[in-house]
Design a protein around this motif. Structure first.
Motif, PDB file in Angstrom:
ATOM      1  N   ALA A 233      -6.946  -1.261  -9.476  1.00 33.06           N
ATOM      2  CA  ALA A 233      -5.541  -1.492  -9.130  1.00 33.06           C
ATOM      3  C   ALA A 233      -4.878  -0.253  -8.534  1.00 33.06           C
ATOM      4  CB  ALA A 233      -4.767  -1.953 -10.360  1.00 33.06           C
ATOM      5  N   THR A 234      -5.280   0.947  -8.969  1.00 32.52           N
ATOM      6  CA  THR A 234      -4.588   2.168  -8.548  1.00 32.52           C
ATOM      7  C   THR A 234      -5.375   3.024  -7.565  1.00 32.52           C
ATOM      8  OG1 THR A 234      -5.487   3.440 -10.413  1.00 32.52           O
ATOM      9  CG2 THR A 234      -3.382   2.277 -10.759  1.00 32.52           C
ATOM     10  N   GLY A 235      -6.672   2.845  -7.488  1.00 30.32           N
ATOM     11  CA  GLY A 235      -7.491   3.708  -6.639  1.00 30.32           C
ATOM     12  C   GLY A 235      -7.746   5.066  -7.247  1.00 30.32           C
ATOM     13  N   PRO A 275      -0.038   0.887  -9.318  1.00 32.75           N
ATOM     14  CA  PRO A 275      -0.910  -0.270  -9.080  1.00 32.75           C
ATOM     15  C   PRO A 275      -0.566  -0.961  -7.768  1.00 32.75           C
ATOM     16  CG  PRO A 275       0.737  -0.782 -10.741  1.00 32.75           C
ATOM     17  CD  PRO A 275       0.876   0.682 -10.454  1.00 32.75           C
ATOM     18  N   LEU A 276      -1.474  -1.764  -7.301  1.00 29.26           N
ATOM     19  CA  LEU A 276      -1.341  -2.435  -6.003  1.00 29.26           C
ATOM     20  C   LEU A 276      -0.053  -3.228  -5.879  1.00 29.26           C
ATOM     21  CD1 LEU A 276      -5.000  -3.635  -5.410  1.00 29.26           C
ATOM     22  CD2 LEU A 276      -3.612  -2.409  -3.733  1.00 29.26           C
ATOM     23  N   THR A 279       2.774  -0.914  -5.182  1.00 24.09           N
ATOM     24  CA  THR A 279       2.655  -0.429  -3.806  1.00 24.09           C
ATOM     25  C   THR A 279       3.146  -1.478  -2.823  1.00 24.09           C
ATOM     26  OG1 THR A 279       0.713   0.892  -4.454  1.00 24.09           O
ATOM     27  CG2 THR A 279       1.038   0.498  -2.104  1.00 24.09           C
ATOM     28  N   HIS A 569      -8.290  -0.137  -3.779  1.00 22.78           N
ATOM     29  CA  HIS A 569      -6.834  -0.075  -3.561  1.00 22.78           C
ATOM     30  C   HIS A 569      -6.528   0.123  -2.085  1.00 22.78           C
ATOM     31  CE1 HIS A 569      -2.832   1.769  -3.360  1.00 22.78           C
ATOM     32  NE2 HIS A 569      -2.567   1.193  -4.519  1.00 22.78           N
ATOM     33  N   CYS A 573      -4.736  -2.486   0.638  1.00 21.00           N
ATOM     34  CA  CYS A 573      -3.533  -2.081   1.372  1.00 21.00           C
ATOM     35  C   CYS A 573      -3.730  -2.228   2.879  1.00 21.00           C
ATOM     36  CB  CYS A 573      -3.166  -0.642   1.023  1.00 21.00           C
ATOM     37  SG  CYS A 573      -2.468  -0.428  -0.627  1.00 21.00           S
ATOM     38  N   GLU A 580      -0.706   3.106   1.413  1.00 23.48           N
ATOM     39  CA  GLU A 580      -1.255   3.115   0.064  1.00 23.48           C
ATOM     40  C   GLU A 580      -0.280   3.731  -0.924  1.00 23.48           C
ATOM     41  OE1 GLU A 580      -4.309   6.457  -0.589  1.00 23.48           O
ATOM     42  OE2 GLU A 580      -4.588   5.895   1.508  1.00 23.48           O
ATOM     43  N   THR A 585      -4.662   8.461  -3.550  1.00 23.20           N
ATOM     44  CA  THR A 585      -5.694   7.886  -4.403  1.00 23.20           C
ATOM     45  C   THR A 585      -6.945   8.747  -4.305  1.00 23.20           C
ATOM     46  OG1 THR A 585      -6.688   6.482  -2.691  1.00 23.20           O
ATOM     47  CG2 THR A 585      -4.799   5.569  -3.878  1.00 23.20           C
TER      48      THR A 585
END
Length: 715
Positions: A233-235, A275-276, A279, A569, A573, A580, A585
């Motif tokens: 979710a966050t990279g 998290p995505l 973003t 992630h 994006c 991103e 990330t």
């Protein structure tokens, strides 16, 4: 009377004959001659002017002069051009008389025949320069229109083979409704990479064969659910986002994170990174999340749509929920949808990965994907929606014969907190000598190694933790770790007081959390949709850079080198056309710059049935590394429990069976692979303007060759 009769009689007789007939036949002969002249002028001076007649003369215009004047053969001949019509020297058509009175209808017929012969035998006049220019301009105009249409159609087709210029406001249509760029991210918890080879998941396998997929997706360490879902979710690596295990202790917060207890885990203080869905929402992209681990924290993160976790929800209900979101009106419809499917993981834990129960579950999950894909196809959304299917980790069989009792090696009363499972993070009391504990554990594992039965390793977080794990730069990570080989588990007698001779059912029969490079921990990544079409398509080679072409008849997938799930992630994006996460990330792949491979490796399966020995090697196949392209700045938890910004180096090149450094040694990173030089751009690598110029140049060359052939042919 025929021409032969005129020739046979004397001249005076012929005169008498003509005189006699002049009264009766004169008017008829004159009429015939005039009629022939009119017809002649119609042909020679007609409106089309093809044979040199005066322009503007209309068909049917009468001949000037007296209608009653009789015309002789000579008059007719002179009027029609003399010898050009066939007169021979020394004679006039073989007739011995040249009097006008000798003309009759027979002569008119002969002259008419000669005139027709002249008309059809004359060489046509060469077209004028103006006419040639007119024809040339007309033809060039037609060709330019044809070229323009060809470029338009070619570029429209080619746009599927180059990266799309996507923004969050781009509009696509399914024929009845508009859609902005939309990506559906589905997590199949516990779906091991080689499960695709079992022939139980035709829908997912078809996606992999016709879309984009690596040979496997590498999970983050430790290879357990919550750290990996938050990395996807966050990279970010777990050490960067702070979710370092399913259970762990935070010394700054003086709290324990326990993933099954929302009261202890859903506060925003635990969850670092962006998290995505945050973003996306921050950039005006509506998002919907269905039960994704961590999505319920921080009061739902300001999501447009959020479904809370329900472990008993049916697979069909998940499909229905996703379609409900996609069927919303455009202003309300989410562009990013994340959905979590726990079935494979839960059944794998309960029965093990090599069981009929798990095989049945794989079929059921694939049936859910089939229903979803069919529903998208019925809505004409197959080519409009990006679908990314991932898993967080694999699964290994375990049994009571593979339990390692740590309380038989060290005194557990010295340990204040223990984290994780099946690996063990040990946090001793402050007055305990951690180095002494480490040496005790190390001596035991070395003794087991000497006996040929070593099944675990021991690491100090700040001394010899493998650098490739990215599992040291956070105080939430315990200072001392015991990491078992795949299939084994670190336990205490209090937790699992079982004997190998027990006949009762042992659970969990399947486990994960081991070395993230182990084949049994490999996850999946399968992507398909308009954002990825430049990487696969009809007639494309299965691997970029290879000459071999697949058969026509549909989309041909591409297999790329494996990569880590911290890249997901950025990939999502890019598919949505948004930037991103704030703060960056740990991703290294940029602009879908994957490395292609030519074939799949042989999957390393577990040996034997439940309870038997398993292959714990990590494989020896050489792999090309993904060249890092950036050094990201990412948040990491500081000693005080406050998230700070720290520079994290790019991911090193992982090697199979790495040598673990001794205490005090630092892990080394392999240098990035250097580019050997720029290659000539291929059409699929060109932007739209470069492709248009390239296409126009090819058409110009072809047109020049064709035009040259036309003029050469005329000569």
């Amino acid at each position: 009377m025929t021409i032969a009769q005129y020739v046979a009689v004397p001249a005076n007789a012929a005169h008498d004959i003509l005189s006699e007939s002049s009264d009766d036949e004169g008017s008829c002969a004159d009429h015939e001659v005039l009629k022939e002249e009119e017809e002649r002028e119609k042909l020679l001076a007609g409106g089309n002017g093809l044979f040199g007649g005066k322009p503007g003369v209309k068909i049917g215009k009468k001949v000037r002069g007296a209608r009653g004047k009789k015309k002789g053969v000579r008059d007719v001949v002179e009027m029609m051009g003399g010898k050009r019509l066939g007169m021979e020297e020394g004679g006039e058509f073989g007739l011995g008389a040249d009097s006008d009175d000798e003309a009759d209808s027979e002569e008119g017929e002969e002259v008419d025949l000669l005139r027709e012969k002249e008309v059809f035998e004359r060489k046509p006049r060469r077209p004028s320069v103006r006419r040639i220019l007119l024809y040339t301009v007309s033809l060039l105009t037609f060709l330019l229109l044809l070229i323009s249409a060809s470029l338009s159609l070619s570029h429209r087709h080619h746009s599927r083979m180059v990266p799309l210029d996507i923004t969050k406001d781009t509009r696509l249509s399914n024929g009845t409704h508009d859609f902005r760029p939309t990506t559906l991210l589905i997590s199949l918890d516990g779906f091991r990479a080689d499960f695709l080879d079992r022939g139980l998941s035709p829908a997912l396998t078809a996606m992999a064969n016709s879309g984009l997929s690596p040979r496997w997706l590498t999970p983050a360490f430790p290879s357990v659910t919550f750290p990996n879902h938050w990395t996807i979710a966050t990279g970010l690596y777990p050490e960067s986002h702070g979710i370092v295990g399913n259970t762990f202790w935070d010394p700054a917060l003086k709290k324990e994170f326990f993933y099954t207890d929302p009261a202890r885990s859903m506060q925003d203080e635990w969850w670092g990174g962006e998290p995505l869905w945050v973003t996306a929402e921050r950039q005006g992209v509506k998002s919907a999340v269905h039960m994704w681990p961590g999505s319920e924290a921080n009061d739902g993160w300001g999501l447009s749509y959020l479904d809370h976790f329900n472990g008993t929800e049916s697979l069909s209900k998940k499909t229905t929920r996703i379609l409900e979101w996609l069927d919303l009106p455009l202003p309300e419809r989410p562009q990013f949808i994340a959905a979590y499917v726990p079935n494979v993981d839960s059944i794998g834990h309960k029965f093990g990965p090599n069981t009929t129960e798990l095989d049945l579950t794989i079929r059921e999950v694939d049936a859910m994907l089939t229903d979803l894909l069919d529903a998208l196809d019925a809505r004409n959304l197959t080519d409009l929606i990006n679908i990314v299917v991932v898993s967080d980790h694999g699964m290994a069989s375990t049994s009571r014969e593979r339990l390692i009792y740590i309380d038989e090696i060290i005194d557990m009363s010295l340990i204040e907190h223990s984290d994780g499972w099946p690996l063990y993070g040990l946090r001793p009391y402050p007055n305990v000598n951690i180095t002494a504990l480490y040496k005790t554990l190390l001596a035991e594992t070395l003794a087991d190694q000497a006996k040929g039965k070593k099944h675990w390793d021991v690491y100090l977080r700040d001394e010899n933790m493998p650098a490739r794990w990215h599992f040291s730069n956070n105080n939430r990570i315990a200072p001392l770790w015991v990491v078992p080989e795949a299939g084994y588990a670190i336990v205490t007698r209090e937790e699992y007081d079982v004997d190998a001779s027990d006949k009762g059912k042992y659970e969990p029969a399947g486990l994960h959390g081991y070395d993230n490079l182990h084949p049994l921990m490999r996850a999946i990544f399968v992507a398909k949709g308009p954002a990825f079409r430049h990487l696969y398509g009809k007639g494309r080679s299965r691997a970029l850079g290879l000459e071999k072409e697949e058969e026509e008849g549909g989309d041909v997938g591409i297999v790329v080198e494996e990569f880590g799930n911290w890249e997901v992630h950025r990939i999502v994006c890019e598919s949505l056309g948004i930037g991103e996460a704030v703060g960056g990330t740990n991703a290294t792949i940029k602009d879908f710059a994957f490395k292609a491979v030519s074939d799949w490796p042989v999957a390393e399966e577990e040996k034997g049935e439940e309870g038997g020995e398993i292959d714990t090697s990590t494989g020896t196949q050489a792999r090309e590394s993904i060249t890092p392209t950036i050094t990201a700045t990412v948040p990491t938890s500081a000693n005080e429990g406050v998230v700070s910004i720290q520079t994290i180096p790019a991911d090193p090149n992982p090697q199979p069976n790495p040598e673990l450094p001794e205490p005090g040694q630092e892990g080394t990173e392999s240098p990035p692979v250097e580019n050997s030089g720029e290659e000539e751009k291929k059409p699929e690598d060109m932007n739209p303007w470069e492709y248009a110029k390239w296409k126009a140049e090819k058409l110009r060359i072809a047109l020049e060759k064709w035009w040259e052939g036309v003029w050469v042919g005329d000569d």
